[in-house]
Design a protein around this motif. Structure first.
Motif, PDB file in Angstrom:
ATOM      1  N   LEU A   1     -15.906  -5.127  -2.782  1.00 20.28           N
ATOM      2  CA  LEU A   1     -15.845  -3.738  -2.325  1.00 20.28           C
ATOM      3  C   LEU A   1     -16.776  -2.840  -3.127  1.00 20.28           C
ATOM      4  O   LEU A   1     -17.389  -1.913  -2.585  1.00 20.28           O
TER       5      LEU A   1
ATOM      6  N   MET B   1     -16.120  -0.938   1.981  1.00 17.99           N
ATOM      7  CA  MET B   1     -15.077  -1.494   2.846  1.00 17.99           C
ATOM      8  C   MET B   1     -15.694  -2.140   4.080  1.00 17.99           C
ATOM      9  O   MET B   1     -16.563  -1.549   4.730  1.00 17.99           O
TER      10      MET B   1
ATOM     11  N   ASP C   1      -8.978   3.027  -5.889  1.00 17.48           N
ATOM     12  CA  ASP C   1      -9.656   1.729  -5.856  1.00 17.48           C
ATOM     13  C   ASP C   1      -8.646   0.590  -5.783  1.00 17.48           C
ATOM     14  O   ASP C   1      -8.829  -0.379  -5.047  1.00 17.48           O
TER      15      ASP C   1
ATOM     16  N   LYS D   1      -4.585  -2.787   0.463  1.00 18.17           N
ATOM     17  CA  LYS D   1      -4.727  -2.700   1.916  1.00 18.17           C
ATOM     18  C   LYS D   1      -5.475  -3.913   2.463  1.00 18.17           C
ATOM     19  O   LYS D   1      -5.147  -4.433   3.541  1.00 18.17           O
TER      20      LYS D   1
ATOM     21  N   GLN E   1       0.259   4.242  -2.596  1.00 16.02           N
ATOM     22  CA  GLN E   1       0.033   5.610  -2.140  1.00 16.02           C
ATOM     23  C   GLN E   1       0.993   6.574  -2.831  1.00 16.02           C
ATOM     24  O   GLN E   1       0.602   7.664  -3.263  1.00 16.02           O
TER      25      GLN E   1
ATOM     26  N   ARG F   1      -7.047   0.412  -2.160  1.00 18.31           N
ATOM     27  CA  ARG F   1      -7.794  -0.204  -1.055  1.00 18.31           C
ATOM     28  C   ARG F   1      -7.785  -1.730  -1.157  1.00 18.31           C
ATOM     29  O   ARG F   1      -7.856  -2.415  -0.138  1.00 18.31           O
TER      30      ARG F   1
ATOM     31  N   SER G   1       0.826  -1.206   0.000  1.00 17.52           N
ATOM     32  CA  SER G   1       0.000   0.000   0.000  1.00 17.52           C
ATOM     33  C   SER G   1       0.861   1.258   0.000  1.00 17.52           C
ATOM     34  O   SER G   1       0.454   2.291  -0.547  1.00 17.52           O
TER      35      SER G   1
END
Length: 348
Positions: free
Chosen positions: A187, A192, A325, A331, A105, A328, A101
């Motif tokens: 999702l 989430m 998208d 993650k 990011q 996440r 992640s």
């Protein structure tokens, strides 16, 4: 088309030949302008006008290219996408977006700072089976959904010929490969979860990467189970949704990958059409009466992803799969590995 998007593809393996180049070739708003092949010239045999580069680094430097498709092994998504963005190129990156992640990011922020387009290729959003699932869930015909289950199973004891998928590198294994698809679908349908539990295993005799997982997503009043196993010879329905009014069950039946492997192009007759034997079963109540019927699926078409990309780049449309998208999903994958290792549910 007012503008032709000059496109370079980073690999001409299965991902390039099956999932990207046919759609770039057919869509009038894109030009398949460049490709990376380390030693061969297979792309030029089918597309004589394409320019062949021997390295991703060299292709990214081509000033004529507007868009780079990063479809290389998972662990290379971050460095190649970063290099393309730093070179001022718009980017489509294959799923999974990145391995970590933190990488995702950074790429998302880099694209934003440069005003560049960055999209993740989650093509299964454009599958026929997922389309009918979305229609059923959003229609409310099942009532308040209490549980859902999505499977992406296969039967394959032998290892893949794609060695990069069977080597214990960062980002390999079923959870990153197939899990990214069904996590994305869950999702999109439900948002989430508040927490998750996961069991991730290696079950094939010669495997060194995970090839089995079960994930449970915890919502306030609902549970969603996601499952993949490489040792399922007789699969159960891939989609099972149960609500206070009824149930919907459906096979994973999108035909596009099989059509592409047969050499068909996305403008062929019958493209993306499921057979009647694959229709989903709806068993519910309508106006106080029990209804049991099979529902046909809308036509699947990955070309619509590239149309959405074109609209975003040229007409100011919405990014079909924004980096957020993809982030996440990574993650979720990180939390799943933590859950499996610690043998407990993880709050998100």
């Amino acid at each position: 088309m007012d503008r032709i998007i000059q496109t370079g593809v980073c690999s001409y393996g299965m991902s390039g030949t099956i999932f990207h180049v046919p759609f770039i070739h057919v869509h009038p708003g894109f030009e398949f302008a460049a490709v990376v092949e380390r030693s061969k010239n297979l792309a030029q045999e089918k597309y004589p006008n394409v320019k062949v580069y021997r390295s991703v680094e060299d292709m990214i430097k081509d000033p004529a290219l507007d868009l780079i498709v990063v479809n290389t092994p998972n662990y290379t998504h971050y460095p190649y996408t970063k290099a393309a963005l730093e070179a001022g190129k718009n980017v489509i990156v294959e799923k999974p977006f990145t391995v970590t992640s933190a990488e995702g990011q950074e790429l998302m922020e880099l694209a934003k700072s440069k005003g560049l387009f960055l999209s993740v290729f989650h093509n299964r959003r454009y599958d026929s089976d997922y389309k009918i699932i979305t229609e059923v869930v959003q229609s409310g015909v099942l009532g308040d959904i209490q549980e859902a289950e999505i499977h992406y199973d296969r039967f394959r004891e032998e290892l893949s010929y794609k060695k990069h998928k069977e080597t214990a590198n960062p980002g390999t294994g079923a959870l990153y490969d197939l899990g990214a698809h069904i996590i994305d679908q869950a999702l999109l349908l439900f948002g989430m979860p508040k927490s998750l539990w996961a069991d991730i295993r290696i079950i094939r005799k010669e495997s060194v990467v995970d090839d089995y997982f079960e994930l449970v997503f915890y919502y306030d009043n609902m549970r969603v189970r996601l499952h993949t196993s490489y040792l399922v010879r007789e699969p159960m329905p891939s989609y099972q949704f149960h609500g206070r009014l009824g149930s919907f069950i459906k096979t994973k039946a999108d035909v596009q990958e099989a059509q592409l492997q047969r050499g068909l192009l996305p403008n062929s007759p019958g493209w993306g059409e499921e057979g009647i034997h694959e229709w989903g079963l709806l068993h519910t109540e309508k106006d106080g009466k029990v209804v049991k019927q099979f529902l046909p699926s809308p036509t699947g078409n990955y070309l619509n992803y590239y149309q959405d990309v074109y609209d975003a780049l040229v007409n100011g449309g919405k990014n079909p799969v924004p980096a957020a998208d993809g982030l996440r999903i990574i993650k979720i994958i990180e939390a799943a590995f933590q859950s499996s290792k610690e043998r407990k549910a993880i709050d998100l």
